[in-house]
Design a protein around this motif. Structure first.
Motif: not given
Lengths: 495, 604
Positions: B57-61, B121, B178-180
């Motif tokens: 999805l996003f950087a690192g997430i 997220a 960081g991965s949420l």
């Protein structure tokens, strides 16, 4: 390739100037649409051919004024390519929308073609003076075409003053470099003002003020609402969608990489300016009764988020690299997202003005019954603008807020309240315009026929909203372009 | 693949229907039921297969979906409730539109994403989309200003609470997660883990209409009854409780979050139970009851009783959606939802009446129906954390018995002699499509009590309620019902309780009016101060230019003119000696020679 993309509209403009003004209007607009489609196809080809990693692709360099180190240097990377694509898409959408344009079509089309060249040129420029040239031409090109003298004069003088501050900053950078040059790539690698100091602070102040007037941030934003109210639908769409991005693009292309130490020193100032813009813009938008002024102030709000993101990218303490990269990627995504969504909103307000004759929200009510397609499109655009997930706005704002919170917790929490205020103001606007009993402003003589969206209006508006939805649901295709460049930028700022 | 199909079918189908507008109205109801059944089938398959997927999805997430024990229960609940509601809505002419069915399916898709999300997220994205669909569905009758106002209140209140989720995401990143990922949030570093917990608790309490956010659910009752059944009883408001149940490890890590959540849940259960007792409108009574019953789920989450909370969620979903659908059937058929106006409604439409009674009996906590079992599981968990919580829970359970009995008493009264005041034109009949969902839901409400016999692992009911607890709660429920049956007419409606504790008025005074006033003040500041400052700067530049022209130019020019005048004066002076008279020339020559001689002598 890039020079072809940039100058193709200008070539067409010159060709159209030679045609008589009495030629069928469809020829002018048709030619504009054709060239825009061709430009968009070329931009897509550039997207496919973009080199992976953080460097520049499709570079072209020709010496121009060698004695002062000015050259015609163009190139794209992951930060500028989305904006180039945004410009191509927005001008295409405006070209289709202009099929129903009632005014003098030749001057209208040639002016917009010139503006298209200028906008495309700015985003690919890699020389400070080339950047400045396109920056100033955008002011002249846009302000000239509108009838409302006072607003145009204010827009011109205010943003021109800002651009002079920008020029001062550029000259300070030039004088500090060894060897003296205006080339952006050379300045980035040379880092002439490493270590900060008074001189560097002055340079950053000049550049910051110049870009802040264009972005616009509080307190330099008062030129924006009158400029929007007096502009046509397509003029507003380009102003909000593309011209405002020139300011924010300047931050990521020039201010951050060339002055990393000074940027880190004053990053908190950028964060605070961003947060103030977010909250102030949203609050003032909440109080507006004119729908165009309301959307203009939401532009101030959205650009505040960009500033929050780039400011947070400069605060090294508190956050790790992932957070700073998220903030930067989010800032660039917000530029693209705001361009698409706000342009769609301004085209919709253009439809409103065309049917009803006024932008005053109090004059309308219950339009959902008469114009369901218009109501649906406006509702979708409003929810996209307030940051609902499923649209690009959320992708951008979530990355910015998540990336900025570790670096600056309290300002970010304050900025987050902005999403609540924009939700409130858009819901109020939707209620005033579309819900409740039907009321249309009185026309002189016969009652107005308040027609729903025509095809030439539906296609551009729906196209922009579909693009915003695709980015919102499948963001990777855009983020894959931006992320390498934002990672490189974050490393440049941290050095 | 199964997980993606599970969310893609309702989301895409709903979006297609919603965008098609009136053109698709003809096949909306049928298409909706078909898609709903498909979703239910996919949900059951997912509950058995337990898929897990993720994507970048996003950087690192990453964006992840997974079906574990808790999610399996939830997806089947959501699927079932959606089908029941879509079938019911096919029986109401106003709701057979593509817009309604599309929004319901979009909502169902968002809810499915919420209960299968493994990262914060994705959860947040689906959470917000649910809120937007709730706005669209509450305001379905958009000509009615009150419905639209209620929709705005609901959306903005939940959005305010959702700010907590945004802050929690940022705080999780700051705390090193960081991965949420939801499962890793309790590993966040202090002090960020407390911010994460606070944000999640705020978001959950707002979405679940717990104190102090309960007031939005009252206004949400202006939406159609199927909407109330699906969103505002079975699924969306339970999403907050679901989030808290999933985050029980995080609540326990922070130390303070568990007790706070448990007490908020208990307080909501008691106070909103009393509010429900005081209501005279059936839907308002059911809404207040929903807040109170979710209070039990929240109490379970705060006490660590995940199984009890999950069971309460499922049982409540069946029971409350049944009650809302029955209320909706009566509203359409008889034209009123006031308790006084519904006298004898159960006699006129016996099927609805019996189904309603079964649901109300379950809601009252009468054994052996589903909510009795689940409430005891919750109270057993609460007892572990203190007798005070347990007593509060029992008080809330008694209140639920009182208001359930009150509702049932009214509908089984003899038919009234006079016509009651109507809120909408009655159709006089309960359409065929409305009956099957009522029957199915009534059987579920009765029988779901046996579910604990089948749940194992994370959802095994631990601590299991002791026999004396079961007996006490059953006896209390029976006693409360009996007492209410005799004394219903003496139950008053004290204004604070009838007005939902005055929270909406308080929110208006404390939040809405000051914000609007501040917005107006800032707009005036922008126009009169900032803008005028810019114009003043421009005007002062022009007047400085004029002053420079008048005075500056004049002075410099004056200097030049002075030179000229001085030269003329000197010239006039030089002409004075030229008189034409020789004796004066002699005198001038003599003076000049004398001066020259003096100079020569001095210089030498």
């Amino acid at each position: 390739m890039l020079s072809l993309i940039v100058f193709l509209p200008a070539v067409l403009a010159v060709a159209l100037l030679l045609m008589p003004g009495t030629a069928p209007r469809q020829w002018f607009v048709g030619a504009w649409i054709g060239v825009s489609l061709l430009d968009l196809a070329l931009v897509v080809a550039v997207c496919v051919g973009l080199a992976p990693g953080g460097g520049f692709s499709f570079e072209e360099r020709v010496p121009w004024i060698p004695s002062v180190g000015i050259s015609y240097h163009v190139g794209v990377d992951g930060l500028s390519l989305p904006l180039v694509a945004l410009t191509a898409v927005l001008f295409l959408a405006c070209a289709v929308f202009a099929l129903r344009e009632p005014r003098r079509i030749k001057a209208y089309v040639t002016l917009f073609l010139g503006l298209q060249t200028v906008c495309l040129g700015l985003f690919v420029a890699l020389d400070l003076i080339l950047f400045f040239l396109f920056f100033d031409l955008s002011i002249a090109g846009w302000g000239h075409g509108e009838k409302a003298r006072a607003a145009a004069l204010k827009f011109f003088l205010y943003t021109f003053l800002g651009s002079l501050a920008l020029l001062l900053g550029f000259i300070l950078l030039y004088l500090a470099a060894e060897p003296k040059t205006f080339d952006i790539v050379e300045l980035i690698s040379a880092d002439p003002l490493a270590g900060g100091g008074v001189y560097a602070s002055l340079a950053l102040l000049a550049i910051f003020v110049g870009l802040a007037v264009k972005t616009p941030t509080v307190p330099f934003h008062t030129w924006l609402p009158p400029a929007h109210t007096e502009a046509s639908a397509t003029g507003s769409a380009i102003l909000a969608g593309v011209l405002l991005k020139m300011g924010t693009y300047g931050f990521v292309r020039i201010a951050m990489p060339i002055l990393p130490d000074t940027w880190r020193q004053y990053a908190l100032v950028a964060v605070i300016v961003g947060v103030v813009s977010v909250v102030y813009g949203a609050m003032v938008a909440l109080a507006q009764t004119d729908v165009k002024r309301m959307i203009a102030y939401t532009s101030v709000n959205h650009m505040g988020y960009v500033l929050l993101g780039v400011g947070a990218a400069g605060i090294l303490a508190g956050g790790d690299e992932q957070a700073r990269q998220l903030a930067t990627t989010g800032a660039v995504t917000q530029m693209v997202s705001h361009g698409l969504i706000t342009a769609a909103l301004f085209l919709l307000t253009g439809v409103l003005r065309d049917r009803g004759g006024t932008y005053d929200m109090g004059a309308y009510s219950g339009l959902a019954a008469r114009t369901p397609r218009f109501a649906g499109a406006f509702a979708v655009a409003a929810f996209a603008s307030l940051g609902l997930p499923g649209f690009s706005g959320f992708i951008a704002e979530f990355q910015i807020l998540t990336g900025a919170l570790p670096a600056a917790p309290v300002p970010t929490v304050l900025a987050a309240t902005g999403i609540l205020i924009t939700a409130g103001l858009f819901l109020i606007a939707l209620q005033k315009l579309f819900l409740g009993p039907l009321r249309i402003p009185d026309a002189p003589g016969t009652p107005r026929t308040f027609a729903d969206l025509h095809a030439s209006e539906t296609v551009p508006i729906a196209g922009l909203l579909v693009l915003a939805t695709v980015i919102g649901v499948l963001p990777r295709f855009l983020l894959d372009v931006i992320e390498p460049a934002s990672r490189a930028l974050v490393e440049l700022v941290a050095r | 693949m199964l997980a993606w199909a599970l969310i893609a079918v309702p989301l895409l189908g709903g979006a297609l229907l919603a965008v098609s507008g009136e053109r698709a109205d003809r096949f909306a109801a049928g298409g909706g039921v078909f898609l709903g059944v498909t979703v239910l089938a996919l949900a059951v398959a997912a509950a058995l297969v337990r898929p897990a997927v993720d994507a970048a999805l996003f950087a690192g997430i990453r964006a992840g979906l997974a079906v574990d024990g808790l999610s399996a229960l939830m997806v089947v609940t959501v699927g079932g409730a959606t089908v029941a509601v879509l079938v019911f809505a096919a029986g109401e002419a106003e709701l057979r539109t593509a817009r309604f069915v599309g929004f319901v399916l979009l909502f169902a898709g968002a809810m499915l994403v919420t209960v299968t999300a493994t990262t914060l997220a994705v959860l947040l994205m689906a959470w917000e989309v649910m809120g937007a669909m709730s706005w669209a569905l509450i305001g379905y009758h958009w000509c009615d200003r009150a419905s639209v106002g209620a929709a705005h209140t609901a959306f903005l209140t939940t959005r305010l609470a959702d700010l907590g989720l945004y802050v929690a995401a940022g705080a999780a990143l700051a705390g090193g997660v960081g991965s949420l990922a939801l499962a890793e949030l309790s590993d966040a570093a202090a002090p960020w883990v407390h911010v994460v917990a606070a944000g999640l608790v705020l978001g959950a309490l707002g979405k679940s209409a717990q104190l102090p956010f309960s007031f939005w659910l009252s206004g949400a009752m202006r939406g159609p009854s199927p909407v109330s059944a699906l969103l505002h009883s079975a699924t969306m408001v339970a999403a907050g409780a679901y989030l808290l149940l999933r985050m029980v490890p995080l609540l326990e890590t922070t130390g303070w979050a568990g007790p706070v959540v448990a007490w908020v849940g208990a307080a909501t259960a008691v106070l909103l139970g009393l509010v429900a007792v005081a209501q005279t409108d059936l839907k308002q009574l059911l809404a207040a009851s929903t807040c109170a019953q979710i209070g039990f789920m929240v109490l379970a989450a705060g006490s660590g009783g995940v199984a009890g909370g999950a069971l309460q969620l499922v049982a409540h979903a069946a029971t409350k959606s049944l009650l809302f659908l029955a209320a909706g059937a009566w509203l359409v058929a008889l034209g009123t939802k006031q308790l006084g106006g519904l006298r004898g409604a159960a006699h006129r439409f016996p099927l609805v009446g019996v189904a309603f009674t079964v649901g109300a009996a379950s809601l009252a906590g009468l054994p052996p129906l589903s909510l009795w079992v689940s409430k005891d599981a919750v109270l057993a968990a609460a007892l572990e954390h203190g007798v005070a919580l347990y007593v509060a829970g029992l008080a809330a359970a008694s209140a639920s018995a009182v208001y359930s009995a009150k509702a049932v008493w009214y509908v089984w009264r003899p038919l009234p002699a006079d016509e009651p005041a109507l809120e909408q034109p009655p159709t006089g009949a309960v359409s065929g499509a409305m009956r099957p969902p009522l029957v199915v839901l009534a059987s579920l409400a009765a029988m779901l009590g046996i579910l604990p016999l089948f749940t194992t692992g994370a959802l095994a009911v631990v601590p299991a309620p002791a026999v004396w607890e079961l007996v006490v709660s059953a006896a209390l429920a029976v006693a409360a019902v009996a007492l209410t049956w005799r004394l219903v007419v003496r139950i008053g409606s004290p204004p604070p309780l009838a007005g939902w504790l005055g929270l909406e008025h308080a929110a208006h005074t404390v939040l809405v009016r000051p914000t609007l006033a501040l917005a107006g003040a800032l707009a005036r500041f922008d126009d009169h101060v900032l803008d005028r400052a810019v114009d003043a700067a421009a005007r002062s530049t022009v007047s400085a230019a004029r002053a420079l022209d008048r005075r500056g130019e004049f002075s410099i020019d004056g200097a030049v003119r002075a030179v000229g005048a001085g030269s003329r004066a000197l010239g006039r002076l030089a002409r004075r000696p030229q008189t034409g008279q020789i004796h004066q020339y002699y005198a001038q020559a003599a003076v000049a020679l004398a001066v020259l001689a003096v100079i020569v002598i001095v210089v030498r």
